[in-house]
Write a protein that holds these residues in place. Structure first.
Motif, PDB file in Angstrom:
ATOM      1  N   THR A 250       9.335  -1.638  17.882  1.00  0.00           N
ATOM      2  CA  THR A 250       9.060  -1.741  16.448  1.00  0.00           C
ATOM      3  C   THR A 250       7.571  -1.981  16.219  1.00  0.00           C
ATOM      4  OG1 THR A 250       9.440  -4.134  16.373  1.00  0.00           O
ATOM      5  CG2 THR A 250      11.336  -2.715  15.944  1.00  0.00           C
ATOM      6  N   VAL A 251       7.093  -1.503  15.084  1.00  0.00           N
ATOM      7  CA  VAL A 251       5.754  -1.789  14.595  1.00  0.00           C
ATOM      8  C   VAL A 251       5.906  -2.522  13.268  1.00  0.00           C
ATOM      9  CG1 VAL A 251       3.648  -0.788  13.635  1.00  0.00           C
ATOM     10  CG2 VAL A 251       4.617   0.156  15.733  1.00  0.00           C
ATOM     11  N   ALA A 252       5.233  -3.629  13.137  1.00  0.00           N
ATOM     12  CA  ALA A 252       5.266  -4.384  11.883  1.00  0.00           C
ATOM     13  C   ALA A 252       4.023  -4.060  11.063  1.00  0.00           C
ATOM     14  CB  ALA A 252       5.328  -5.888  12.159  1.00  0.00           C
ATOM     15  N   ILE A 253       4.183  -4.035   9.757  1.00  0.00           N
ATOM     16  CA  ILE A 253       3.041  -3.835   8.866  1.00  0.00           C
ATOM     17  C   ILE A 253       3.096  -4.893   7.769  1.00  0.00           C
ATOM     18  CG2 ILE A 253       4.308  -2.072   7.556  1.00  0.00           C
ATOM     19  CD1 ILE A 253       1.563  -0.771   6.947  1.00  0.00           C
ATOM     20  N   ILE A 254       1.981  -5.580   7.594  1.00  0.00           N
ATOM     21  CA  ILE A 254       1.882  -6.643   6.584  1.00  0.00           C
ATOM     22  C   ILE A 254       0.949  -6.165   5.487  1.00  0.00           C
ATOM     23  CG2 ILE A 254       1.259  -9.046   6.143  1.00  0.00           C
ATOM     24  CD1 ILE A 254       1.788  -9.623   9.102  1.00  0.00           C
ATOM     25  N   LEU A 255       1.457  -6.125   4.248  1.00  0.00           N
ATOM     26  CA  LEU A 255       0.672  -5.666   3.110  1.00  0.00           C
ATOM     27  C   LEU A 255       0.671  -6.732   2.024  1.00  0.00           C
ATOM     28  CD1 LEU A 255       3.004  -3.163   3.820  1.00  0.00           C
ATOM     29  CD2 LEU A 255       1.110  -1.900   2.833  1.00  0.00           C
ATOM     30  N   PRO A 256      -0.313  -6.709   1.123  1.00  0.00           N
ATOM     31  CA  PRO A 256      -0.330  -7.677   0.015  1.00  0.00           C
ATOM     32  C   PRO A 256       0.858  -7.507  -0.928  1.00  0.00           C
ATOM     33  CG  PRO A 256      -2.480  -6.647   0.283  1.00  0.00           C
ATOM     34  CD  PRO A 256      -1.518  -5.874   1.131  1.00  0.00           C
ATOM     35  N   ASN A 257       1.286  -6.258  -1.125  1.00  0.00           N
ATOM     36  CA  ASN A 257       2.427  -5.967  -1.973  1.00  0.00           C
ATOM     37  C   ASN A 257       2.913  -4.557  -1.664  1.00  0.00           C
ATOM     38  OD1 ASN A 257       1.134  -3.950  -3.931  1.00  0.00           O
ATOM     39  ND2 ASN A 257      -0.231  -5.724  -4.145  1.00  0.00           N
ATOM     40  N   LEU A 258       4.006  -4.169  -2.289  1.00  0.00           N
ATOM     41  CA  LEU A 258       4.561  -2.831  -2.052  1.00  0.00           C
ATOM     42  C   LEU A 258       4.524  -1.985  -3.318  1.00  0.00           C
ATOM     43  CD1 LEU A 258       7.665  -3.806   0.134  1.00  0.00           C
ATOM     44  CD2 LEU A 258       5.451  -2.952   0.910  1.00  0.00           C
ATOM     45  N   THR A 259       3.681  -2.377  -4.275  1.00  0.00           N
ATOM     46  CA  THR A 259       3.629  -1.668  -5.553  1.00  0.00           C
ATOM     47  C   THR A 259       2.296  -0.997  -5.823  1.00  0.00           C
ATOM     48  OG1 THR A 259       2.997  -3.734  -6.675  1.00  0.00           O
ATOM     49  CG2 THR A 259       5.348  -3.204  -6.600  1.00  0.00           C
ATOM     50  N   SER A 260       1.213  -1.466  -5.238  1.00  0.00           N
ATOM     51  CA  SER A 260      -0.100  -0.882  -5.482  1.00  0.00           C
ATOM     52  C   SER A 260      -0.120   0.580  -5.039  1.00  0.00           C
ATOM     53  CB  SER A 260      -1.174  -1.657  -4.717  1.00  0.00           C
ATOM     54  OG  SER A 260      -2.387  -0.938  -4.685  1.00  0.00           O
ATOM     55  N   PRO A 261      -0.548   1.502  -5.914  1.00  0.00           N
ATOM     56  CA  PRO A 261      -0.564   2.924  -5.545  1.00  0.00           C
ATOM     57  C   PRO A 261      -1.387   3.220  -4.282  1.00  0.00           C
ATOM     58  CG  PRO A 261      -0.895   2.678  -7.903  1.00  0.00           C
ATOM     59  CD  PRO A 261      -0.959   1.304  -7.312  1.00  0.00           C
ATOM     60  N   SER A 262      -2.505   2.523  -4.118  1.00  0.00           N
ATOM     61  CA  SER A 262      -3.330   2.779  -2.937  1.00  0.00           C
ATOM     62  C   SER A 262      -2.622   2.308  -1.667  1.00  0.00           C
ATOM     63  CB  SER A 262      -4.694   2.089  -3.070  1.00  0.00           C
ATOM     64  OG  SER A 262      -4.558   0.685  -3.181  1.00  0.00           O
ATOM     65  N   LEU A 263      -1.921   1.187  -1.742  1.00  0.00           N
ATOM     66  CA  LEU A 263      -1.194   0.698  -0.574  1.00  0.00           C
ATOM     67  C   LEU A 263      -0.022   1.612  -0.234  1.00  0.00           C
ATOM     68  CD1 LEU A 263      -1.136  -3.150  -1.336  1.00  0.00           C
ATOM     69  CD2 LEU A 263      -2.548  -1.958   0.345  1.00  0.00           C
ATOM     70  N   VAL A 264       0.641   2.117  -1.259  1.00  0.00           N
ATOM     71  CA  VAL A 264       1.758   3.045  -1.036  1.00  0.00           C
ATOM     72  C   VAL A 264       1.268   4.299  -0.326  1.00  0.00           C
ATOM     73  CG1 VAL A 264       3.445   4.543  -2.173  1.00  0.00           C
ATOM     74  CG2 VAL A 264       3.143   2.183  -2.962  1.00  0.00           C
ATOM     75  N   GLU A 265       0.090   4.791  -0.718  1.00  0.00           N
ATOM     76  CA  GLU A 265      -0.459   5.984  -0.083  1.00  0.00           C
ATOM     77  C   GLU A 265      -0.831   5.697   1.373  1.00  0.00           C
ATOM     78  OE1 GLU A 265      -1.371  10.072  -0.150  1.00  0.00           O
ATOM     79  OE2 GLU A 265      -0.180   8.762  -1.442  1.00  0.00           O
ATOM     80  N   ARG A 266      -1.386   4.526   1.651  1.00  0.00           N
ATOM     81  CA  ARG A 266      -1.677   4.158   3.047  1.00  0.00           C
ATOM     82  C   ARG A 266      -0.375   4.098   3.852  1.00  0.00           C
ATOM     83  NH1 ARG A 266      -7.054   2.373   3.117  1.00  0.00           N
ATOM     84  NH2 ARG A 266      -7.779   1.304   1.228  1.00  0.00           N
ATOM     85  N   LEU A 267       0.654   3.537   3.250  1.00  0.00           N
ATOM     86  CA  LEU A 267       1.950   3.421   3.915  1.00  0.00           C
ATOM     87  C   LEU A 267       2.541   4.788   4.229  1.00  0.00           C
ATOM     88  CD1 LEU A 267       4.204   1.596   4.945  1.00  0.00           C
ATOM     89  CD2 LEU A 267       5.104   1.477   2.609  1.00  0.00           C
ATOM     90  N   ARG A 268       2.323   5.750   3.353  1.00  0.00           N
ATOM     91  CA  ARG A 268       2.775   7.120   3.617  1.00  0.00           C
ATOM     92  C   ARG A 268       2.114   7.664   4.888  1.00  0.00           C
ATOM     93  NH1 ARG A 268       1.058  10.867   0.618  1.00  0.00           N
ATOM     94  NH2 ARG A 268       2.644  12.353   1.287  1.00  0.00           N
ATOM     95  N   GLY A 269       0.830   7.360   5.046  1.00  0.00           N
ATOM     96  CA  GLY A 269       0.132   7.796   6.253  1.00  0.00           C
ATOM     97  C   GLY A 269       0.699   7.158   7.507  1.00  0.00           C
TER      98      GLY A 269
END
Length: 337
Positions: free
Chosen positions: A64-83
C-alpha cells in the motif's frame, strides 16, 4: 462446486515448492527464467489469484501507498490525486487516502501513519513538515516524498512559488496596474499552505522592483471558498482607491473574486483585472488568466519518485523534481484604461 486453486495446486502442477511459487509472485530474482515461466504458465492455466493478505505476509510488505492531504475538496489537490492514481494504475499497490482537515488530525496522522506496518511508502501533499515531524519520519524508516513542498531533507516535487507570485504580479504591472491586491489563504497559521507565503513574497518582490509600495490593506486572507472570498472582495472593492487588479493566490480564490465583481457590476477585465494560480479545470471555462502549474504531473512524478526511493538503500541523498510555471493569458486581464 467451483474449484478455487491454491498456491499448493500451482506448486504441485509446476513441480516446484510452494516457496518457489511465492518467490515468483514477489518477483524475486533468485528464480531461474525457465522455472519462472513454467510457474507463470501454470498460474495462467489454473486462473490462480494470490491471496493479497497472504502475499503481504510472505513478502513482509503492505503493498500500500499512503497519501496525506490537507483536504479532499480543493480542486488543485484533486488534480494532483488524479496524477497519483494514474501512476499507480499499472502497479499492484493499493492507495490509502488520509485527509488532515484540522491541526489535531494532522498531528495524529504524522505521528501514526509513518510506520512500516501501515504503508510501504507515503506521499505528503501541500503540508510542510516541522523539524519535529522530520525527525519522526526519519526514525520510522518509511520512504516519504513531499509534493508541493520544498524540503531538502526529503525527496520532493515542487514549483518555485516565489517566482510564480512574482510573474503573476509582473503580468499585472506590465498591463499598467499599480493598485494590485493579493488574496490568499490565511498565511500565519500552523495549517496554512507553505506555497501561499512564497507567493506573497513573490508578489511583494514584483511590487518592490517596480517601485510600488506594498499596501497592507491590499493583502486579504480567507479560505478558498467562493462565498467567503466573494464577501472579502466586495469589502476590498468598496474601499477608497480600490485596486484595479487582483492576484488571487489560487484559481479557487479567483472564482470568488469574479463572483464579487459581477454582483457589484464591475466589468472584468475593463474595470478589474484578475489573475489566478493553478490552472484548474474550471479556469478555462471561466476564461481565467492564471499561472499554470503541472498539478496532474506532480502527482505522477511523486509516485515515480517514491517508487524509486522504495527500491534504493537507506542513506541516499534526497532528490527533487522542480516543475515549470507559465502564465496562461485568457480573458480576465487587460491593459489599465
Amino acid at each position: 462446486m467451483t474449484f478455487t486453486p491454491t498456491i499448493r495446486d500451482v506448486a504441485r502442477k509446476a513441480e516446484v515448492g510452494i516457496g518457489t511459487v511465492s518467490r515468483v509472485l514477489n518477483n524475486s530474482p533468485s528464480v531461474s527464467e525457465v522455472t519462472r515461466q513454467r510457474v507463470l504458465d501454470v498460474i495462467e492455466e489454473l486462473n490462480f489469484t494470490p491471496n493479497p493478505i497472504a502475499r503481504r505476509l510472505s513478502s513482509g510488505t503492505t503493498h500500500t501507498v499512503a497519501i496525506i492531504l490537507p483536504n479532499l475538496t480543493s480542486p488543485s489537490l484533486v488534480e494532483r490525486l488524479r496524477g497519483v492514481q494514474s501512476a499507480l494504475a499499472d502497479s499492484d499497490y493499493a492507495l490509502v487516502l488520509y485527509s488532515a482537515e484540522t491541526t489535531e488530525r494532522l498531528e495524529e496522522l504524522f505521528n501514526t501513519i509513518p510506520n512500516k506496518a501501515n504503508a510501504d511508502g507515503i506521499l505528503i501533499v501541500s503540508i510542510p513538515p516541522t523539524d519535529e515531524h522530520l525527525e519522526h519520519f526519519s526514525k520510522s524508516g518509511v520512504p516519504i516524498v513531499l509534493i508541493d513542498v520544498k524540503e531538502p531533507q526529503l525527496d520532493h516535487v515542487f514549483v518555485d512559488d516565489t517566482i510564480g507570485g512574482e510573474i503573476a504580479t509582473q503580468h499585472l504591472i506590465d498591463l499598467g496596474h499599480t493598485n494590485i491586491a493579493f488574496i490568499s489563504d490565511p498565511i500565519d497559521t500552523l495549517f496554512s499552505f507553505g506555497a501561499m507565503k512564497n507567493r506573497l513574497q513573490g508578489y511583494k518582490k514584483a511590487l518592490r522592483k517596480a517601485g510600488i509600495k506594498f499596501n497592507k490593506g491590499f493583502h486579504v486572507e480567507g479560505l478558498p471558498q467562493a462565498e467567503i472570498v466573494k464577501n472579502l472582495t466586495k469589502d476590498l472593492l468598496r474601499t477608497p482607491n480600490a485596486p484595479t487588479a487582483i492576484f488571487a493566490a489560487s484559481d479557487a480564490h479567483a472564482i470568488g473574486v469574479i463572483y464579487a465583481a459581477r454582483e457589484l457590476g464591475i466589468h472584468i477585465p475593463k474595470e478589474l483585472s484578475v489573475i489566478g494560480f493553478d490552472d484548474i479545470r474550471d479556469a478555462e471555462y471561466l476564461n481565467l488568466t492564471t499561472v499554470r502549474q503541472p498539478l496532474f504531473e506532480s502527482g505522477h512524478d511523486g509516485i515515480d519518485l517514491l517508487f524509486s526511493t522504495m527500491k534504493q538503500q537507506n542513506g541516499n541523498k534526497p532528490r527533487s523534481i522542480k516543475q515549470d510555471l507559465e502564465i496562461i493569458r485568457r480573458g480576465t486581464t487587460a491593459t489599465l484604461q
